[in-house]
Write a protein that holds these residues in place. Structure first.
Motif, mmCIF file in Angstrom:
data_model
loop_
_atom_site.group_PDB
_atom_site.id
_atom_site.type_symbol
_atom_site.label_atom_id
_atom_site.label_comp_id
_atom_site.label_asym_id
_atom_site.label_seq_id
_atom_site.Cartn_x
_atom_site.Cartn_y
_atom_site.Cartn_z
ATOM 1 N N GLU A 70 -8.959 3.503 5.391
ATOM 2 C CA GLU A 70 -8.326 2.470 4.417
ATOM 3 C C GLU A 70 -6.770 2.335 4.220
ATOM 4 O O GLU A 70 -6.413 1.806 3.401
ATOM 5 N N ASP A 71 -6.349 3.577 4.988
ATOM 6 C CA ASP A 71 -4.770 3.672 4.417
ATOM 7 C C ASP A 71 -3.923 2.601 5.277
ATOM 8 O O ASP A 71 -4.777 1.833 6.112
ATOM 9 N N VAL A 159 2.953 -1.401 -2.624
ATOM 10 C CA VAL A 159 1.675 -1.575 -3.288
ATOM 11 C C VAL A 159 0.928 -2.546 -2.351
ATOM 12 O O VAL A 159 -0.156 -2.463 -1.754
ATOM 13 N N ARG A 162 -0.090 -1.200 0.762
ATOM 14 C CA ARG A 162 -1.032 0.068 0.632
ATOM 15 C C ARG A 162 -0.275 1.242 1.041
ATOM 16 O O ARG A 162 -1.065 2.413 1.637
ATOM 17 N N PHE A 164 0.937 3.968 -0.982
ATOM 18 C CA PHE A 164 0.576 3.966 -2.471
ATOM 19 C C PHE A 164 1.636 5.270 -3.020
ATOM 20 O O PHE A 164 2.009 5.295 -4.216
ATOM 21 N N SER A 165 1.911 6.279 -2.020
ATOM 22 C CA SER A 165 2.820 7.328 -2.514
ATOM 23 C C SER A 165 4.090 6.833 -2.514
ATOM 24 O O SER A 165 4.759 7.088 -3.478
ATOM 25 N N GLU A 168 4.416 4.658 -5.851
ATOM 26 C CA GLU A 168 4.553 5.471 -7.100
ATOM 27 C C GLU A 168 5.982 5.837 -7.195
ATOM 28 O O GLU A 168 6.453 6.241 -8.540
ATOM 29 N N LEU A 194 -1.106 -0.645 -9.105
ATOM 30 C CA LEU A 194 -1.262 0.390 -8.211
ATOM 31 C C LEU A 194 -2.512 1.182 -8.382
ATOM 32 O O LEU A 194 -2.992 1.327 -7.696
ATOM 33 N N LEU A 195 -2.553 1.292 -9.685
ATOM 34 C CA LEU A 195 -3.607 2.445 -10.181
ATOM 35 C C LEU A 195 -5.062 1.567 -9.928
ATOM 36 O O LEU A 195 -6.164 2.172 -9.304
ATOM 37 N N ARG A 197 -5.474 -0.592 -7.192
ATOM 38 C CA ARG A 197 -5.837 -0.713 -6.074
ATOM 39 C C ARG A 197 -6.144 0.726 -5.393
ATOM 40 O O ARG A 197 -6.836 1.015 -4.305
ATOM 41 N N GLN A 198 -5.873 1.675 -6.036
ATOM 42 C CA GLN A 198 -6.341 3.133 -5.880
ATOM 43 C C GLN A 198 -7.734 3.520 -6.317
ATOM 44 O O GLN A 198 -8.122 4.566 -6.113
ATOM 45 N N GLU A 200 -8.172 3.957 -9.505
ATOM 46 C CA GLU A 200 -7.861 4.897 -10.535
ATOM 47 C C GLU A 200 -8.160 3.975 -11.844
ATOM 48 O O GLU A 200 -7.128 3.798 -12.799
#
Length: 389
Positions: A70-71, A159, A162, A164-165, A168, A194-195, A197-198, A200
């Motif tokens: 999924e990355d 975002v 994808r 994500f790091s 952030e 972002l959260l 999509r992760q 969280e």
């Protein structure tokens, strides 16, 4: 989890082959393929799968069952490498012959680049952003405001793609540099996304609730910017809650967001920031999104009838996402031609945005599984959105 027979059927349709044509190409009997696809046989010998995979031009383990990462894909990672590096490396001191960057110069460059962001021109942005980020960092304290805006946009792009790091990193830096509550909320809006999509959901909910409380204005005296900021925080609360099986909280937040939109009376973009455009139409779009999350395609289509979608600009923040929700609703109700038509519309309007959307792959996957055969355009679309073989 799909069976081997389901995977064979999906790939066969993607290749535009009938069962007879696959049998002829692979040397596997037509009877074996039929039994496998119809579920009369749960699996097949590895050698049979290898023959089928060879004819279908996919790895054997694709039919036997394998990972589905999924990355961000390799092409995406390569495209944005210079942007990610610019986000984390300290500024480079200008050479003796270099003109030092200026606040006005970077602000003008960012203003000129606004259409690239608004219309998802990823190739151009990947080339432009590294130097802009480095120059903005070199400005020091006097460049704080333009640097925050640039980091907000860079984080939003990360975002979208994808990464994500990197997202952030950019967004936390923007939040640290924010001068006031409103500027900070603009960053938190994207942080919540972002959260989400992760996955969280709890963190996204708590962060959105905190900032909704902090930005809540007295509605009778609120400025359009204050209503827009508060409204978006409420929409993030609702989005996190509906995904986290908190329907009451989702409905309450959406109701308050509706009140903010009614008080505003129209769509409004604070400081011409397309990312924070908010108003009655935006609330309808998010209500449709929530309906899709709880698997109510009938409600999605009913809400969509009241959305003036063709008056919206084709950007990923409004019309494109809504069209995906509508496409998904049509696919769930078996109206595959309508669903595919929405995907084609998005591809025509935003060709660089669509391939980054996992949601588009899910929608097209429903279409592929629901149809007996695929058109040439559908097979092409499957490659565009990266639907796994």
């Amino acid at each position: 989890m799909s069976t081997a027979g389901q995977r064979v059927k999906e790939v066969r349709k993607r290749r535009g082959l009938s069962q007879r044509e696959l049998a002829d190409a692979s040397g596997v009997s037509l009877s074996s393929i039929r039994k496998l696809e119809q579920g009369e046989r749960e699996t097949a010998r590895l050698e049979t799968l290898r023959k089928l995979a060879h004819a279908l031009r996919v790895p054997t383990m694709r039919l036997a069952g394998g990972p589905n990462p999924e990355d961000a894909g390799a092409d995406t990672v390569d495209r944005w490498a210079a942007v990610r590096e610019a986000l984390v490396r300290p500024p480079v001191a200008p050479g003796l012959d270099d003109e030092p960057p200026t606040v006005s110069g970077i602000r003008d460059s960012l203003r000129e680049a606004a259409p690239l962001f608004a219309h998802d021109q990823y190739t151009a942005l990947a080339a432009l952003l590294p130097s802009l980020l480095r120059d903005a960092e070199a400005l020091g304290s006097e460049g704080r405001a333009v640097r925050v805006r640039l980091l907000q946009l860079a984080g939003w792009l990360m975002v979208q793609t994808r990464q994500f790091s990197a997202a952030e990193t950019a967004l936390e830096r923007a939040l640290d540099d924010s001068a006031d509550r409103m500027e900070g909320a603009a960053t938190v809006n994207t942080l919540c996304w972002l959260l989400l999509r992760q996955g969280e959901l709890g963190k996204a909910y708590d962060l959105a609730v905190k900032w909704a409380d902090e930005t809540e204005p007295r509605v009778s005296r609120a400025t359009p910017a204050e209503l827009s900021t508060w409204g978006w925080m409420l929409l993030r609360v609702s989005a996190a809650a509906v995904r986290n099986s908190q329907p009451g909280d989702a409905e309450d937040a959406l109701r308050f967001a509706t009140a903010a939109a009614v008080a505003l009376g129209r769509e409004h973009a604070p400081n011409n920031d397309f990312l924070r455009t908010f108003g009655p139409t935006t609330v309808k779009l998010k209500a449709a999104e929530n309906a899709g999350v709880i698997d109510r395609p009938d409600m999605v289509l009913r809400i969509a009838e009241r959305v003036p979608v063709f008056s919206l600009k084709p950007t990923s923040n409004n019309r494109n996402r809504h069209l995906l929700d509508v496409a998904d609703a049509y696919a769930k109700t078996g109206e595959y031609a309508e669903a595919f038509g929405r995907l084609e519309q998005i591809r025509s309007d935003s060709p660089e945005w669509l391939p980054n959307q996992r949601y588009a792959r899910d929608v097209l996957g429903r279409v592929v599984r629901g149809r007996r055969t695929l058109t040439a355009d559908m097979r092409t679309m499957a490659d565009v959105v990266g639907l796994p073989l």
